[in-house]
Design an enzyme around this catalytic site. Structure first.
Site, PDB file in Angstrom:
ATOM      1  N   THR A  64      -2.034   0.713   5.569  1.00  0.00           N
ATOM      2  CA  THR A  64      -2.825   0.499   6.787  1.00  0.00           C
ATOM      3  C   THR A  64      -3.027  -0.996   7.036  1.00  0.00           C
ATOM      4  O   THR A  64      -2.976  -1.457   8.181  1.00  0.00           O
ATOM      5  CB  THR A  64      -4.205   1.185   6.638  1.00  0.00           C
ATOM      6  OG1 THR A  64      -3.980   2.561   6.387  1.00  0.00           O
ATOM      7  CG2 THR A  64      -5.046   1.035   7.887  1.00  0.00           C
ATOM      8  N   HIS A  84      -0.018  -2.353   8.605  1.00  0.00           N
ATOM      9  CA  HIS A  84       0.028  -2.060  10.053  1.00  0.00           C
ATOM     10  C   HIS A  84      -0.834  -3.053  10.831  1.00  0.00           C
ATOM     11  O   HIS A  84      -0.447  -3.532  11.897  1.00  0.00           O
ATOM     12  CB  HIS A  84      -0.477  -0.639  10.348  1.00  0.00           C
ATOM     13  CG  HIS A  84       0.411   0.450   9.843  1.00  0.00           C
ATOM     14  ND1 HIS A  84       1.716   0.581  10.259  1.00  0.00           N
ATOM     15  CD2 HIS A  84       0.199   1.446   8.955  1.00  0.00           C
ATOM     16  CE1 HIS A  84       2.254   1.622   9.641  1.00  0.00           C
ATOM     17  NE2 HIS A  84       1.366   2.170   8.840  1.00  0.00           N
TER      18      HIS A  84
END
Ligand code: NAD
Ligand code: ZN
Length: 338
Positions: A36, A39
Site C-alpha cells: 500500500t 501505491h
C-alpha cells in the site's frame, strides 16, 4: 510524508501529534513497509482516488506508549504495544455484530490520517494491542500483515490435516505458509513466479514450492487428483485467481486476500457454482479475534515470522526501502526508527 499529490515521499520535521482524551501517544520503534505504501509512493490511480496529501504515511508499527489521554484506563505510559490500524466507528451495524473489519466508516492510519513512519503516532486507546515481553518491536511492527495472513488462513477454514495451496508468496503468503504449518496442515503447496520468494516459503514450512506452471501437477500429486481443501489466494493476479478456482477441490474453500488491479472475468458457472466452492473475501484483520489468535500462535513458539523479514532501513532510507520491495528481492521490509 506524502507532501503533495504526485510521486515520491519526502522527509520533513512535523509537530508531535496531539492526542484526544480517548487516545494515546506512541513512540514508534519499528514500522513495516507494505505494498500500500508503494501505491501511495507511486501515486497510482488508487492512491489518487483515495489519499489527500499532506499526511504521514505508514500503518504497520510497534513502540512504547509515552502519553495517555484523560479517559484512557487500560493503556499505561511505558506499555509496549502495536495497534490495529483500521479505526472504526464502533457504532454501526457491522461494528456491533462482530464485523468491525468491514465497518463502512473505517479510517486507516497512513492513508486517511497521519501514520507511523514518524517518531510518534496518536492512536485511539481501543486500537492498541499489548505485546508480550518476549515479542520484539520488529515482530510487533509486522502484526498488521501477519494479521492479514491469520485472518485469511484461519477464518472458517479447517486447517488441521488439510491440503492447502498458497498462491503468491509475498510477505503475507509466506506468513500464511507458517501459520498453516503451525495449525497442522498435512500438505502445503506454495506457488510464485519469483524463486527468492519460493525459497522464503520453503523456509516457512511449505512442502512443495512451485512455479505456477507446475502448480496443477503438484496439487494432483498431493491430492490424488481431487484438488486441495483450501486455497489461500495471496497474489491478486488474475491467472492465480483462476488457478485457485481450478485447483481447489469440489466443495472446497478459496480465501481471497490478493487484490486484482482491475476488474476481471470469472466463469461463475464452471469456476464457482458447479464446483460447489465457498469464497471468502478478506478485509484487514477481524477485531479482535485475529489479534488473539496471532498472540497465541506467537506465544506457542510454533509460529515464527522472523525469516520473512529480509531488509531493514532507517527512515531516511525510504527510497531504498520502496525500491527493495519493487525489486522483488525482498521479503518483509521494516524501518528501524528508534
Ligand atoms: P506481494 O505483491 O509482495 O506478493 C504477491 C506475490 O504474488 C509476489 O511474490 C508475486 O511474485 C506473486 N505472483 C505473481 N504472479 C503470480 C502467479 N501467477 N501465481 C502465484 N503467485 C504470483 O504482496 P503482499 O504484500 O504479500 O500482499 C499480497 C496481496 O494481498 C496483494 O495483492 C495485496 O494488495 C493484498 N492485500 C490485501 C489485503 C486485504 O485486506 N484484502 C491486505 C493486505 C494486502
Ligand atoms: Zn462501524
Amino acid at each position: 510524508m506524502k507532501e503533495t499529490a504526485g510521486p515520491g515521499f519526502v522527509l520533513r520535521e512535523v509537530p508531535e501529534p496531539s492526542i484526544r482524551d480517548d487516545e494515546v501517544l506512541i513512540q514508534v520503534r519499528r514500522a513495516g513497509v507494505c505494498g500500500t505504501d508503494v501505491h501511495i509512493y507511486e501515486w497510482d490511480d488508487w492512491a489518487r482516488g483515495r489519499c489527500r496529501p499532506p499526511f504521514v504515511v505508514g500503518h504497520e508499527f510497534a513502540g512504547d506508549v509515552v502519553q495517555v489521554g484523560a479517559l484512557v484506563e487500560n493503556v499505561k505510559v511505558g506499555d509496549r504495544v502495536t495497534a490495529e490500524g483500521h479505526i472504526v466507528d464502533g457504532m454501526c451495524l457491522l461494528c456491533r455484530t462482530g464485523n468491525a473489519h468491514v465497518c463502512p466508516h473505517t479510517k486507516i492510519i497512513g492513508v486517511d490520517r497521519d501514520g507511523c513512519f514518524a517518531e510518534y503516532i496518536a492512536m485511539p486507546a481501543t486500537n492498541v494491542w499489548h505485546l508480550d515481553a518476549n515479542v520484539s518491536y520488529e515482530i510487533g511492527g509486522i502484526h498488521d500483515p501477519m494479521g492479514n495472513a491469520f485472518h485469511t488462513a484461519l477464518t472458517h477454514t479447517e486447517i488441521p490435516g488439510a491440503t492447502v495451496l498458497v498462491t503468491g508468496c509475498g510477505p503475507i503468503g509466506c506468513f500464511a505458509v507458517g501459520i498453516c504449518k503451525a495449525a497442522g496442515a498435512s500438505r502445503i503447496i506454495a506457488s510464485d513466479v519469483n524463486p527468492k520468494r519460493l525459497e522464503l516459503a520453503r523456509r516457512m514450512g511449505a512442502h512443495d514450492t512451485v512455479h505456477p506452471s507446475e502448480a496443477a501437477t503438484a496439487v494432483e500429486r498431493a491430492t490424488g487428483g481431487y484438488g486441495v481443501d483450501v486455497v489461500l489466494e495471496m497474489s491478486g493476479v488474475p491467472a492465480a485467481i483462476h488457478q485457485a478456482f481450478a485447483l481447489v477441490r469440489v466443495g472446497g474453500r478459496v480465501q481471497m486476500l490478493g487484490i486484482p488491479a482491475k476488474p476481471m472475468e470469472v466463469n461463475f458457472a464452471s469456476e464457482v457454482i458447479f464446483k460447489g466452492i465457498t469464497i471468502y473475501g478478506v478485509v484487514g484483520r477481524r477485531m479482535y479475534d485475529t489479534w488473539h489468535q496471532m498472540t497465541r500462535f506467537l506465544r506457542s513458539g510454533e509460529f515464527d515470522p522472523t525469516p520473512v523479514i529480509t531488509h531493514r532501513f532507517p527512515l531516511e532510507g525510504f527510497d531504498d526501502a520502496i525500491h527493495a520491495i519493487k525489486s522483488g528481492e525482498a521479503g518483509k521490509v521494516v524501518f528501524e526508527i528508534a
